[in-house]
Scaffold this motif. Sequence first.
Motif, PDB file in Angstrom:
ATOM      1  N   GLU A 262      34.744  49.055   2.458  1.00  0.00           N
ATOM      2  CA  GLU A 262      33.962  50.166   2.987  1.00  0.00           C
ATOM      3  C   GLU A 262      34.636  51.467   2.600  1.00  0.00           C
ATOM      4  N   LYS A 263      33.888  52.547   2.647  1.00  0.00           N
ATOM      5  CA  LYS A 263      34.416  53.861   2.306  1.00  0.00           C
ATOM      6  C   LYS A 263      35.544  54.225   3.281  1.00  0.00           C
ATOM      7  N   PRO A 264      36.736  54.517   2.754  1.00  0.00           N
ATOM      8  CA  PRO A 264      37.842  54.896   3.645  1.00  0.00           C
ATOM      9  C   PRO A 264      37.554  56.225   4.345  1.00  0.00           C
ATOM     10  N   VAL A 265      38.157  56.402   5.515  1.00  0.00           N
ATOM     11  CA  VAL A 265      37.991  57.652   6.250  1.00  0.00           C
ATOM     12  C   VAL A 265      38.650  58.789   5.462  1.00  0.00           C
ATOM     13  N   GLN A 266      38.299  60.005   5.806  1.00  0.00           N
ATOM     14  CA  GLN A 266      38.758  61.194   5.077  1.00  0.00           C
ATOM     15  C   GLN A 266      40.286  61.229   4.946  1.00  0.00           C
ATOM     16  N   GLU A 267      41.006  60.922   6.015  1.00  0.00           N
ATOM     17  CA  GLU A 267      42.470  60.967   5.990  1.00  0.00           C
ATOM     18  C   GLU A 267      43.044  60.024   4.922  1.00  0.00           C
ATOM     19  N   VAL A 268      42.473  58.848   4.806  1.00  0.00           N
ATOM     20  CA  VAL A 268      42.922  57.870   3.809  1.00  0.00           C
ATOM     21  C   VAL A 268      42.568  58.354   2.407  1.00  0.00           C
TER      22      VAL A 268
END
Length: 153
Positions: A104-110
């Motif tokens: 899945e698309k990683p969160v912004q921080e990642v």
Amino acid sequence: MRKNLFDRKKELERQRIALLGKEKAIIEIERKERTRKLIELGGLIAKAGLDALDTKILYGALISLTGQKDNLETLKNWQEKGTLAFAKDSKNQDGVSLALQFKEKPVQEVRVQIRALGLRWNAIRQEWQGKCRLELAQALAEQYGGVLITLEE
């Protein structure tokens, strides 16, 4: 004759709408190019080690450079220094070519951490690609459930 005029007006309206769509697409392309350029400039400031400076100091320094931008001797000197610095950086990169995939698309921080490693999103292959130190990419993949693939050059 009246129908012909009506049809012409209808066709002109259709063409006008199509042109508006094309104009919006061009504006979007220009916006993306400008954003890419601004990101590149920010990257250069960080690469030069100036990103920790206060923005007013940095802006003042850049303004002081604008007076020298028309001096060919100065431009050649800057170009030489930049060329040498880029060459030195490319030699010092002891990374390997790799791809990093997530279910899945990683969160912004990642995503920020991934970009900090030097990896860039490949929209066609739907993965992060680039050249970086293997152990850093492995740690990130393990921490966030990614799959790491080393690429042969």
